[in-house]
Design a protein around this motif. Structure first.
Motif, PDB file in Angstrom:
ATOM      1  N   LYS A  38       0.836  -1.205   0.000  1.00  0.00           N
ATOM      2  CA  LYS A  38       0.000   0.000   0.000  1.00  0.00           C
ATOM      3  C   LYS A  38       0.871   1.255   0.000  1.00  0.00           C
ATOM      4  CE  LYS A  38      -4.176  -1.780   2.136  1.00  0.00           C
ATOM      5  NZ  LYS A  38      -5.062  -1.754   3.307  1.00  0.00           N
ATOM      6  N   ILE A  39       1.871   1.284   0.880  1.00  0.00           N
ATOM      7  CA  ILE A  39       2.736   2.460   0.981  1.00  0.00           C
ATOM      8  C   ILE A  39       3.519   2.671  -0.309  1.00  0.00           C
ATOM      9  CG2 ILE A  39       4.755   3.421   2.169  1.00  0.00           C
ATOM     10  CD1 ILE A  39       3.628   2.125   4.753  1.00  0.00           C
ATOM     11  N   LYS A  40       3.964   1.604  -0.945  1.00  0.00           N
ATOM     12  CA  LYS A  40       4.712   1.739  -2.199  1.00  0.00           C
ATOM     13  C   LYS A  40       3.869   2.399  -3.291  1.00  0.00           C
ATOM     14  CE  LYS A  40       8.387  -1.566  -1.750  1.00  0.00           C
ATOM     15  NZ  LYS A  40       9.216  -2.547  -2.410  1.00  0.00           N
ATOM     16  N   LYS A  59       4.203   9.750   1.849  1.00  0.00           N
ATOM     17  CA  LYS A  59       5.276   9.043   2.556  1.00  0.00           C
ATOM     18  C   LYS A  59       6.035   9.996   3.469  1.00  0.00           C
ATOM     19  CE  LYS A  59       5.851   5.813  -1.234  1.00  0.00           C
ATOM     20  NZ  LYS A  59       6.721   5.346  -2.307  1.00  0.00           N
ATOM     21  N   LEU A  60       6.323  11.197   2.970  1.00  0.00           N
ATOM     22  CA  LEU A  60       7.018  12.186   3.792  1.00  0.00           C
ATOM     23  C   LEU A  60       6.183  12.553   5.008  1.00  0.00           C
ATOM     24  CD1 LEU A  60       8.458  14.541   1.009  1.00  0.00           C
ATOM     25  CD2 LEU A  60       9.641  12.703   2.234  1.00  0.00           C
ATOM     26  N   GLU A  61       4.886  12.711   4.834  1.00  0.00           N
ATOM     27  CA  GLU A  61       3.993  13.026   5.950  1.00  0.00           C
ATOM     28  C   GLU A  61       3.965  11.884   6.969  1.00  0.00           C
ATOM     29  OE1 GLU A  61       0.286  13.939   4.025  1.00  0.00           O
ATOM     30  OE2 GLU A  61       0.935  15.968   3.507  1.00  0.00           O
ATOM     31  N   LEU A  62       3.965  10.649   6.506  1.00  0.00           N
ATOM     32  CA  LEU A  62       3.990   9.488   7.397  1.00  0.00           C
ATOM     33  C   LEU A  62       5.242   9.519   8.264  1.00  0.00           C
ATOM     34  CD1 LEU A  62       2.804   6.700   8.241  1.00  0.00           C
ATOM     35  CD2 LEU A  62       4.179   5.716   6.395  1.00  0.00           C
ATOM     36  N   ILE A  63       6.378   9.766   7.653  1.00  0.00           N
ATOM     37  CA  ILE A  63       7.645   9.822   8.392  1.00  0.00           C
ATOM     38  C   ILE A  63       7.618  10.974   9.390  1.00  0.00           C
ATOM     39  CG2 ILE A  63      10.125  10.261   8.184  1.00  0.00           C
ATOM     40  CD1 ILE A  63       9.840   8.915   5.310  1.00  0.00           C
ATOM     41  N   GLU A  64       7.222  12.146   8.947  1.00  0.00           N
ATOM     42  CA  GLU A  64       7.313  13.333   9.793  1.00  0.00           C
ATOM     43  C   GLU A  64       6.313  13.339  10.946  1.00  0.00           C
ATOM     44  OE1 GLU A  64       7.890  16.982   7.773  1.00  0.00           O
ATOM     45  OE2 GLU A  64       9.596  16.147   6.659  1.00  0.00           O
ATOM     46  N   ARG A  65       5.242  12.563  10.846  1.00  0.00           N
ATOM     47  CA  ARG A  65       4.288  12.450  11.969  1.00  0.00           C
ATOM     48  C   ARG A  65       4.956  11.834  13.190  1.00  0.00           C
ATOM     49  NH1 ARG A  65      -0.161  11.130   8.444  1.00  0.00           N
ATOM     50  NH2 ARG A  65       0.498   8.969   8.532  1.00  0.00           N
ATOM     51  N   THR A  66       5.815  10.829  12.982  1.00  0.00           N
ATOM     52  CA  THR A  66       6.435  10.138  14.114  1.00  0.00           C
ATOM     53  C   THR A  66       7.917  10.439  14.270  1.00  0.00           C
ATOM     54  OG1 THR A  66       6.838   8.191  12.738  1.00  0.00           O
ATOM     55  CG2 THR A  66       4.805   8.215  14.032  1.00  0.00           C
ATOM     56  N   ASN A  67       8.534  10.992  13.237  1.00  0.00           N
ATOM     57  CA  ASN A  67       9.968  11.243  13.267  1.00  0.00           C
ATOM     58  C   ASN A  67      10.288  12.567  12.552  1.00  0.00           C
ATOM     59  OD1 ASN A  67      12.737  10.985  13.425  1.00  0.00           O
ATOM     60  ND2 ASN A  67      12.881   9.220  12.084  1.00  0.00           N
ATOM     61  N   PRO A  68       9.832  13.693  13.125  1.00  0.00           N
ATOM     62  CA  PRO A  68       9.995  14.981  12.435  1.00  0.00           C
ATOM     63  C   PRO A  68      11.447  15.381  12.195  1.00  0.00           C
ATOM     64  CG  PRO A  68       9.163  15.316  14.659  1.00  0.00           C
ATOM     65  CD  PRO A  68       9.153  13.831  14.406  1.00  0.00           C
ATOM     66  N   GLY A  69      12.359  14.879  12.993  1.00  0.00           N
ATOM     67  CA  GLY A  69      13.775  15.194  12.812  1.00  0.00           C
ATOM     68  C   GLY A  69      14.503  14.245  11.886  1.00  0.00           C
ATOM     69  N   TRP A  70      13.791  13.266  11.370  1.00  0.00           N
ATOM     70  CA  TRP A  70      14.382  12.246  10.483  1.00  0.00           C
ATOM     71  C   TRP A  70      15.579  11.549  11.132  1.00  0.00           C
ATOM     72  CZ3 TRP A  70      13.218  11.209   5.094  1.00  0.00           C
ATOM     73  CH2 TRP A  70      12.051  11.842   4.665  1.00  0.00           C
ATOM     74  N   ARG A  71      15.489  11.314  12.453  1.00  0.00           N
ATOM     75  CA  ARG A  71      16.552  10.581  13.144  1.00  0.00           C
ATOM     76  C   ARG A  71      16.642   9.175  12.593  1.00  0.00           C
ATOM     77  NH1 ARG A  71      16.124   8.628  17.911  1.00  0.00           N
ATOM     78  NH2 ARG A  71      13.887   8.475  17.972  1.00  0.00           N
TER      79      ARG A  71
END
Length: 94
Positions: free
Chosen positions: A66-68, A75-87
């Motif tokens: 689904k994500i692909k 995808k960027l929004e998904l990442i930034e919701r839980t990892n805004p600093g991109w650690r």
């Protein structure tokens, strides 16, 4: 046993790769060491920026597919919701 859907990135807002695995630690190590030849090694996708646990291999695989299909902005929004600093979340696995 747990199963995971994950995203690795080359850098913040860089190239993204979505996958699924039953061993997030060993899979991330393989991406970091460029043991997997192909897309992630070629584009330097080794930073674990997002992952999600699933009860079955099938559930993780379905979520990966689904994500692909998503556009990049989602995808960027998904990442930034839980990892805004991109650690790199790899160390959080221990």
């Amino acid at each position: 046993m747990a199963f995971f859907t994950y995203i690795v990135a080359s850098s913040r807002n860089g190239t993204l790769y979505t996958g699924s695995t039953d061993s997030i630690v060993s899979r991330t190590i393989k991406h970091k060491e460029k043991t997997f030849r192909g897309f992630t090694a070629k584009y330097g996708c080794a930073r674990l920026v997002w992952y999600e646990r699933h009860p079955t291999r099938h559930a993780a695989f379905i979520r990966e597919r689904k994500i692909k299909k998503w556009n990049r902005v989602w995808k960027l929004e998904l990442i930034e919701r839980t990892n805004p600093g991109w650690r790199d979340l790899f160390d959080d696995l221990f």
